[in-house]
Design an enzyme around this catalytic site. Structure first.
Site, PDB file in Angstrom:
ATOM      1  CD  GLU A 298      -9.415  -8.175  -1.235  1.00  0.00           C
ATOM      2  OE1 GLU A 298      -8.463  -7.534  -1.707  1.00  0.00           O
ATOM      3  OE2 GLU A 298     -10.191  -7.690  -0.406  1.00  0.00           O
TER       4      GLU A 298
ATOM      5  NE  ARG B  50      -0.737  -5.909  -1.141  1.00  0.00           N
ATOM      6  CZ  ARG B  50      -1.963  -5.398  -1.245  1.00  0.00           C
ATOM      7  NH1 ARG B  50      -3.013  -6.147  -0.899  1.00  0.00           N
ATOM      8  NH2 ARG B  50      -2.169  -4.208  -1.699  1.00  0.00           N
TER       9      ARG B  50
ATOM     10  CB  CYS C  40      -9.897  -2.850  -8.254  1.00  0.00           C
ATOM     11  SG  CYS C  40     -10.332  -3.972  -6.926  1.00  0.00           S
TER      12      CYS C  40
ATOM     13  CG  ASP D  83      -4.894  -8.550  -0.472  1.00  0.00           C
ATOM     14  OD1 ASP D  83      -3.808  -8.654   0.122  1.00  0.00           O
ATOM     15  OD2 ASP D  83      -5.640  -7.570  -0.343  1.00  0.00           O
TER      16      ASP D  83
ATOM     17  CG  HIS E  44      -2.118  -0.968   0.929  1.00  0.00           C
ATOM     18  ND1 HIS E  44      -2.225  -2.165   1.560  1.00  0.00           N
ATOM     19  CD2 HIS E  44      -3.161  -0.888   0.057  1.00  0.00           C
ATOM     20  CE1 HIS E  44      -3.302  -2.791   1.111  1.00  0.00           C
ATOM     21  NE2 HIS E  44      -3.894  -2.042   0.200  1.00  0.00           N
TER      22      HIS E  44
HETATM   23  C1  PEP Z   1      -6.216  -6.012  -4.045  1.00  0.00           C
HETATM   24  O1  PEP Z   1      -6.008  -6.733  -3.078  1.00  0.00           O
HETATM   25  O2  PEP Z   1      -5.898  -6.313  -5.211  1.00  0.00           O
HETATM   26  C2  PEP Z   1      -6.858  -4.697  -3.870  1.00  0.00           C
HETATM   27  C3  PEP Z   1      -7.212  -3.973  -4.896  1.00  0.00           C
HETATM   28  O3  PEP Z   1      -7.011  -4.240  -2.579  1.00  0.00           O
HETATM   29  P1  PEP Z   1      -5.792  -3.638  -1.750  1.00  0.00           P
HETATM   30  O4  PEP Z   1      -4.624  -3.427  -2.659  1.00  0.00           O
HETATM   31  O5  PEP Z   1      -6.255  -2.374  -1.137  1.00  0.00           O
HETATM   32  O6  PEP Z   1      -5.514  -4.709  -0.724  1.00  0.00           O
HETATM   33 MG    MG Z   2      -6.849  -6.245  -1.188  1.00  0.00          MG
END
Ligand code: PEP
Ligand code: MG
Length: 572
Positions: free
Chosen positions: A431, A465, A502, A455, A189
């Site tokens: 996810e 990650r 996403c 995820d 993040h």
């Molecule tokens: C994901 O896990 O791909 C996602 C879009 O959510 P985040 O990156 O906020 O965990």
């Molecule tokens: Mg996620």
């Protein structure tokens, strides 16, 4: 020259500001008399958590090293119980009405002075032990924001061992023009936040903090994931040229902003934006997104001592909804926990936070917090085209429970005669491998699905990650991932539901054709990435993309995948 992981695109040249891992900038704040009790509770909590942490380390040392080696920890635990630390700090907070960090630092400075007067090596060492303990408590007190990040005096490149997402959001773009860290991964993040702020960044450099000195000239190449320390003039010139080239390419891509995202054979694809903060809306429009596929709503909870009110959240959502009209906005309910830790909930740091009390799990533990957010979203839903999306759903029961809570909130609003969109759509993020494997069941009960590959990949491949040591194992094209994605898309389509993506995979041009060919309806990504993905969509025909996807899904050899992709690269 150091090679790391490209986290946020762009090239910058500037001076290094070394953010020492253990250095703290303590500011003095006046505490309102009504809040003094709360300030003392906050201090006691930080001490208790530090004690718990030290006790945990002590137990481990006892088991692994034996009794003789735990004396140091016993000493640490005694320091934490010392009345000077405990009582003098509380006394200072009460009498002088100052913040706990400042009081602790002042009390500590007094102790250090006393120790320094006595010329004794043993006592000096004890002074260092106290310093270590105090730093641990300070770290907990300051945990959410390193204040210096928000107050840096001039434009610098921040070099740090680690930056949390909360640290990153505290950066002001005028002051921090780029950053580089020892640890971190491409889909952390922190990296995602850097893209939102449009700050070039390289992470996972392992030991850059040991190589850079304050004031060194640094080049950050966030496209290739390269950092150059003290470059010669020739290298600087070369990078100045590349920087220009990069901005020219970006400018050229921007010409696509107003063109539709259709394939060469006229199939529409939705290219939506991921946002972390409402301030990104101008960038969303400037890059031609036709909706928001993911509004990460966690950031309003970070870097503060209280929880955001319903009104504050409502204002954010309503403003985003209005500014995006008539386009859709998917509000993902808060995904705190994991790397976005908040002390506010009184939960001790978890040993395995990505598998811990994160996202919807945290919401179920604190339904009041969740319902406050749902209320804010529902109220804002009359201002535009809002949709709700739940993160980290692992089973249908969780989806149903979240919907029950949503229904309770709707009933409350109806009773209060507050209007909201009665037909608001509710989607699920896929996810986790568990949700991917039951995507057919979830698709029947949800209005849409959105694949969170960041995820999904980490949980399927067991690759953290945010861990640079295993970054080479984080493979979006692993056959298991491709199969899961196909399965999710098919499951959604079988019951007539829209399937989006996403995760960061949607923003990588090398995967666009395969995803198109698998039938993905919507790609959602950082606004910056939209033009380059649109360029590929417009130059590809769905027929070719389908053929590519079929061939890739049919292969049983991982190494074949890239060859097949290359073979199709030049084909329209
Ligand atoms: C994901 O896990 O791909 C996602 C879009 O959510 P985040 O990156 O906020 O965990
Ligand atoms: Mg996620």
């Amino acid at each position: 020259m150091l090679k790391g992981i490209a986290a946020s695109p762009g090239i910058v040249i500037g001076r290094a500001f070394l953010l020492e891992k253990e250095e703290f900038y303590i500011s003095k704040r006046t505490i309102d008399p009504a809040d003094i009790k709360q300030e003392i509770i906050r201090f006691r909590k930080a001490v208790a958590e530090t004690r718990e942490e030290m006790d945990g380390i002590r137990q481990k040392a006892l088991k692994q090293l034996g009794k003789r080696h735990v004396r140091l920890f016993d000493a640490y635990l005694l320091i934490l119980q010392d009345p000077i630390i405990r009582n003098d700090v509380t006394k200072m907070v009460t009498e002088q009405k100052v913040n706990a960090e400042y009081a602790l630092q002042t009390v500590f400075d007094k102790i250090t002075k006393t120790f320094n007067i006595i010329d004794d090596g043993y006592l000096r060492d004890r002074g260092r032990d106290i310093l270590d303990v105090v730093k641990r408590v300070l770290k907990r007190l300051l945990g959410r924001e390193r204040e210096e990040l928000a107050t840096l005096p001039s434009p610098v490149i921040v070099i740090a061992h680690n930056l949390t997402p909360a640290d990153t959001i505290a950066m002001r773009k005028e002051n921090v023009i780029g950053f580089a860290t020892d640890i971190g991964g491409r889909t952390s993040h922190t990296a995602i936040m850097a893209q939102s702020l449009e700050i070039p960044a390289v992470v996972g450099l392992k030991n850059i903090t040991k190589k850079v000195k304050l004031g060194d000239t640094i080049i950050i190449d966030g496209i290739e994931g390269i950092v150059i320390i003290d470059p010669d003039s020739e290298t600087v010139e070369n990078y100045e040229r590349q920087k220009l080239k990069y901005s020219n390419v970006e400018e050229a891509l921007k010409k696509l902003t107003d063109l539709p995202a259709v394939t060469a054979d006229e199939h529409n694809v939705e290219l939506h934006a991921n946002i972390e903060v409402p301030e990104e809306i101008p960038s969303v429009h400037a890059h031609g997104a036709t909706g928001i596929g993911l509004f990460r709503t966690e950031y309003i909870y970070l870097n503060r001592a209280d929880l955001p009110s319903e009104e504050e959240q409502y204002q954010q959502y309503a403003s985003v909804a209005r500014k995006m009209m008539p386009y859709p906005v998917i509000i993902r309910t808060m995904d705190l926990g994991a790397d976005k830790f908040v002390g506010e909930f009184g939960i001790s740091p978890e040993r395995n936070p990505f598998m811990g009390l994160r996202a919807i799990r945290l919401c179920f533990r604190y339904p009041y917090v969740f319902k406050t957010q749902l209320r804010a979203i529902l109220r804002a839903s009359v201002e535009g085209n809002l949709k709700i999306m739940y993160p980290m759903i692992c089973c249908a029961k969780e989806l149903r429970h979240a919907n029950e809570l949503l229904e309770e909130v709707k009933n409350e609003l109806r009773k209060e005669e507050i209007s909201f969109d009665e037909n608001i759509e509710v989607g699920v993020m896929i996810e986790t491998p568990s949700s991917a494997l039951i995507a057919d069941i979830l698709a029947r009960e949800a209005d849409f699905l959105s694949i969170g590959t960041n995820d999904l990949i980490q949980y399927t491949l067991a690759v953290d990650r945010v861990n640079e040591n295993v970054a080479h194992l984080y493979k979006p094209l692993h056959l298991s991932i491709l199969r899961l994605i196909k399965r999710i898309i098919d499951a959604g389509h079988q019951v007539g539901k829209h399937v989006g993506m996403c995760g960061e995979m949607a923003a990588d041009p090398s995967f666009t054709k395969i995803l198109l060919g698998m039938g993905l309806n919507e790609f959602s990504m950082s606004p910056l990435s939209i033009p380059k993905i649109k360029k590929i969509v417009r130059s590809t025909s769905l027929t070719t993309a389908r053929e590519l996807a079929n061939q890739v899904l049919a292969t049983s050899k991982e190494e074949e995948v890239n060859k097949i992709i290359e073979k199709f690269e030049a084909l329209p």
